[in-house]
Scaffold this motif. Structure first.
Motif, PDB file in Angstrom:
ATOM      1  N   VAL A 112       0.860  -1.191   0.000  1.00 13.68           N
ATOM      2  CA  VAL A 112       0.000   0.000   0.000  1.00 13.68           C
ATOM      3  C   VAL A 112       0.891   1.235   0.000  1.00 13.68           C
ATOM      4  N   LEU A 113       0.749   2.052  -1.027  1.00 17.98           N
ATOM      5  CA  LEU A 113       1.537   3.261  -1.169  1.00 17.98           C
ATOM      6  C   LEU A 113       0.675   4.444  -0.750  1.00 17.98           C
ATOM      7  N   ASP A 114       1.047   5.056   0.362  1.00 16.75           N
ATOM      8  CA  ASP A 114       0.221   6.133   0.911  1.00 16.75           C
ATOM      9  C   ASP A 114       0.600   7.479   0.302  1.00 16.75           C
ATOM     10  N   PHE A 115      -0.209   7.926  -0.632  1.00 13.66           N
ATOM     11  CA  PHE A 115      -0.044   9.259  -1.209  1.00 13.66           C
ATOM     12  C   PHE A 115      -1.264  10.120  -0.890  1.00 13.66           C
ATOM     13  N   SER A 116      -1.853   9.881   0.286  1.00 14.58           N
ATOM     14  CA  SER A 116      -3.063  10.625   0.656  1.00 14.58           C
ATOM     15  C   SER A 116      -2.773  12.114   0.865  1.00 14.58           C
ATOM     16  N   ALA A 117      -1.602  12.442   1.392  1.00 16.12           N
ATOM     17  CA  ALA A 117      -1.281  13.867   1.609  1.00 16.12           C
ATOM     18  C   ALA A 117      -1.123  14.574   0.261  1.00 16.12           C
ATOM     19  N   GLU A 118      -0.440  13.921  -0.674  1.00 13.97           N
ATOM     20  CA  GLU A 118      -0.248  14.517  -2.004  1.00 13.97           C
ATOM     21  C   GLU A 118      -1.589  14.707  -2.720  1.00 13.97           C
ATOM     22  N   ALA A 119      -2.488  13.693  -2.568  1.00 19.62           N
ATOM     23  CA  ALA A 119      -3.794  13.765  -3.239  1.00 19.62           C
ATOM     24  C   ALA A 119      -4.680  14.839  -2.612  1.00 19.62           C
ATOM     25  N   ALA A 120      -4.507  15.060  -1.301  1.00 15.77           N
ATOM     26  CA  ALA A 120      -5.288  16.113  -0.638  1.00 15.77           C
ATOM     27  C   ALA A 120      -4.821  17.491  -1.099  1.00 15.77           C
ATOM     28  N   ALA A 121      -3.521  17.599  -1.368  1.00 14.18           N
ATOM     29  CA  ALA A 121      -2.970  18.896  -1.785  1.00 14.18           C
ATOM     30  C   ALA A 121      -3.226  19.175  -3.262  1.00 14.18           C
ATOM     31  N   ASP A 122      -3.379  18.113  -4.065  1.00 18.74           N
ATOM     32  CA  ASP A 122      -3.511  18.284  -5.519  1.00 18.74           C
ATOM     33  C   ASP A 122      -4.447  17.215  -6.061  1.00 18.74           C
ATOM     34  N   GLU A 123      -5.664  17.627  -6.438  1.00 24.89           N
ATOM     35  CA  GLU A 123      -6.665  16.656  -6.906  1.00 24.89           C
ATOM     36  C   GLU A 123      -6.261  16.004  -8.223  1.00 24.89           C
ATOM     37  N   CYS A 146       2.753  -9.011  -6.726  1.00 21.01           N
ATOM     38  CA  CYS A 146       1.869  -8.409  -5.709  1.00 21.01           C
ATOM     39  C   CYS A 146       0.991  -7.315  -6.317  1.00 21.01           C
ATOM     40  N   TRP A 147      -0.120  -7.067  -5.648  1.00 22.13           N
ATOM     41  CA  TRP A 147      -0.957  -5.912  -5.949  1.00 22.13           C
ATOM     42  C   TRP A 147      -0.267  -4.666  -5.410  1.00 22.13           C
ATOM     43  N   VAL A 148      -0.287  -3.595  -6.162  1.00 24.22           N
ATOM     44  CA  VAL A 148       0.151  -2.297  -5.655  1.00 24.22           C
ATOM     45  C   VAL A 148      -1.101  -1.442  -5.498  1.00 24.22           C
ATOM     46  N   LEU A 149      -1.380  -1.047  -4.263  1.00 23.29           N
ATOM     47  CA  LEU A 149      -2.593  -0.282  -3.965  1.00 23.29           C
ATOM     48  C   LEU A 149      -2.198   1.167  -3.692  1.00 23.29           C
ATOM     49  N   PHE A 150      -2.807   2.068  -4.430  1.00 21.85           N
ATOM     50  CA  PHE A 150      -2.477   3.499  -4.411  1.00 21.85           C
ATOM     51  C   PHE A 150      -3.460   4.191  -3.472  1.00 21.85           C
ATOM     52  N   ARG A 151      -2.969   4.486  -2.255  1.00 19.88           N
ATOM     53  CA  ARG A 151      -3.847   5.124  -1.265  1.00 19.88           C
ATOM     54  C   ARG A 151      -3.902   6.635  -1.478  1.00 19.88           C
ATOM     55  N   THR A 152      -5.113   7.146  -1.651  1.00 16.11           N
ATOM     56  CA  THR A 152      -5.323   8.588  -1.799  1.00 16.11           C
ATOM     57  C   THR A 152      -6.360   9.112  -0.814  1.00 16.11           C
ATOM     58  N   ASP A 153      -6.994   8.209  -0.070  1.00 20.81           N
ATOM     59  CA  ASP A 153      -8.135   8.531   0.804  1.00 20.81           C
ATOM     60  C   ASP A 153      -9.323   9.081   0.004  1.00 20.81           C
ATOM     61  N   TRP A 154      -9.332   8.814  -1.332  1.00 21.07           N
ATOM     62  CA  TRP A 154     -10.440   9.269  -2.171  1.00 21.07           C
ATOM     63  C   TRP A 154     -11.743   8.558  -1.802  1.00 21.07           C
ATOM     64  N   ARG A 234      -6.645   1.203   6.418  1.00 17.05           N
ATOM     65  CA  ARG A 234      -6.588   0.174   7.460  1.00 17.05           C
ATOM     66  C   ARG A 234      -5.575  -0.919   7.143  1.00 17.05           C
ATOM     67  N   LEU A 235      -4.807  -0.740   6.070  1.00 17.35           N
ATOM     68  CA  LEU A 235      -3.837  -1.772   5.678  1.00 17.35           C
ATOM     69  C   LEU A 235      -2.412  -1.340   6.024  1.00 17.35           C
ATOM     70  N   PRO A 236      -1.557  -2.320   6.352  1.00 19.87           N
ATOM     71  CA  PRO A 236      -0.134  -2.010   6.524  1.00 19.87           C
ATOM     72  C   PRO A 236       0.512  -1.753   5.154  1.00 19.87           C
ATOM     73  N   ALA A 237       1.650  -1.059   5.149  1.00 20.79           N
ATOM     74  CA  ALA A 237       2.347  -0.779   3.884  1.00 20.79           C
ATOM     75  C   ALA A 237       2.712  -2.076   3.168  1.00 20.79           C
ATOM     76  N   LEU A 262      -6.422  -9.916   4.297  1.00 16.77           N
ATOM     77  CA  LEU A 262      -5.959 -10.479   5.569  1.00 16.77           C
ATOM     78  C   LEU A 262      -4.785  -9.636   6.045  1.00 16.77           C
ATOM     79  N   VAL A 263      -4.860  -9.194   7.312  1.00 21.42           N
ATOM     80  CA  VAL A 263      -3.791  -8.357   7.865  1.00 21.42           C
ATOM     81  C   VAL A 263      -3.415  -8.875   9.250  1.00 21.42           C
ATOM     82  N   PRO A 264      -2.196  -8.565   9.702  1.00 24.27           N
ATOM     83  CA  PRO A 264      -1.850  -8.941  11.075  1.00 24.27           C
ATOM     84  C   PRO A 264      -2.799  -8.258  12.047  1.00 24.27           C
ATOM     85  N   GLY A 265      -3.312  -9.024  13.015  1.00 24.95           N
ATOM     86  CA  GLY A 265      -4.250  -8.457  13.986  1.00 24.95           C
ATOM     87  C   GLY A 265      -3.525  -7.694  15.084  1.00 24.95           C
ATOM     88  N   LYS A 266      -4.295  -6.943  15.861  1.00 25.97           N
ATOM     89  CA  LYS A 266      -3.687  -6.132  16.925  1.00 25.97           C
ATOM     90  C   LYS A 266      -3.012  -7.000  17.965  1.00 25.97           C
TER      91      LYS A 266
END
Ligand code: 23J
Ligand code: MN
Length: 270
Positions: A112-123, A146-154, A234-237, A262-266
């Motif tokens: 999971v690639l978190d680019f949510s800050a970049e997406a918030a700054a530039d639509e 593997c799947w590459v998931l692009f996180r933008t919080d969209w 909710r996913l780890p990187a 499936l993710v590691p639990g708390k």
């Protein structure tokens, strides 16, 4: 990582971890309803129809003890899977439709690639190869298959006009350019690319080169897309395993689906 377990041992350990909370399940799908926004293309093209749900009976005169609906779905409505045959670049590939995909592609690890800050700054944020190289320098190399998931919080915009973000010149939402997808496909050997937005391409992706680079390059190389994902926050990187199995539609170009991770639990040890 334990490599000393055989298949039965792995499954038995997984069953224990699922029961004990060491492994948790995250739903990456939106609710499929008539309200979910669907792709809008320029008016000269055929359009994606909205979701329809028609009641057949609900414990009434039409069926006193049963409830059921008839659903009408575009192959590309809601959280959905794009197969290689969706794009002209992938039209002649073997195993390019959803009824004939290698099963081992339907259960696979995800980063999971978190680019949510970049997406918030530039639509209209465009993900490039340089961003991926920076991400790898901080997080390690992206594994083949593997799947590459692009996180933008969209996903949080799904109930608002901001989701499609349609203006006179078309939709505005973040997405990758050709350099990013070529790097992921040819140098990292990924299985597919998943987004929270309505397409794997940026809203303005028709103006990139080639047009719609994610669709064009992914599908031309037998890779897949996932769109309208939710819950990526909710996913780890790294370390999640994705279950993404489209409906078995004859010659289907894609399909709405329930995507589970499936993710590691708390409660689990690192
Ligand atoms: C048809 C035409 C263009 C695009 C799309 C569909 C999608 O994004 C899709 O849902 O695959 S860009
Ligand atoms: Mn699609």
């Amino acid at each position: 990582m334990s490599t000393d377990l055989n298949g039965a041992g792995v499954l038995s350990a997984l069953a224990g971890a699922l029961a004990g909370g060491g492994v948790e399940i995250v739903d990456l799908s939106h609710v499929l309803s008539p309200e979910i926004p669907v792709m809008v293309l320029p008016p000269e093209f055929g359009q994606c129809q909205p979701v329809r749900i028609e009641e057949v009976s609900r414990y009434d005169a039409r069926g006193p003890a049963w409830y059921w609906n008839t659903i009408t779905l575009s192959e590309h409505a809601g959280t959905h899977f794009d197969a290689p045959a969706h794009w002209v670049t992938g039209r002649h590939l073997a195993q390019g439709t959803v009824d004939d995909l290698p099963l081992d592609h339907l259960v696979a690890p995800a980063v999971v690639l978190d680019f949510s800050a970049e997406a918030a700054a530039d639509e209209d944020f465009i993900l490039t190869r340089a961003h991926l190289e920076d991400w790898e320098a901080a997080n390690g190399k992206i594994d083949p298959g593997c799947w590459v998931l692009f996180r933008t919080d969209w996903a949080q915009h799904v109930t608002t006009p901001k989701y499609l973000n349609l203006r006179e010149d078309g939709p505005h939402s973040p997405g990758p350019d050709a350099s990013a997808i070529e790097f992921l496909v040819h140098e990292r050997g990924i299985l597919g690319f998943g987004t929270e937005t309505i397409g794997t391409d940026a809203g303005q992706g028709s103006h990139l080169s080639p047009p719609y680079p994610a669709h064009s390059i992914l599908h031309g190389n037998g890779r897949y897309g996932l769109q309208c994902l939710a819950g990526l926050d909710r996913l780890p990187a790294r370390g999640a395993i994705l279950f993404a199995a489209p409906l078995k539609i004859r010659d289907g170009s894609g399909s709405p689906l329930r995507v589970l991770a499936l993710v590691p639990g708390k409660g689990s040890a690192a």
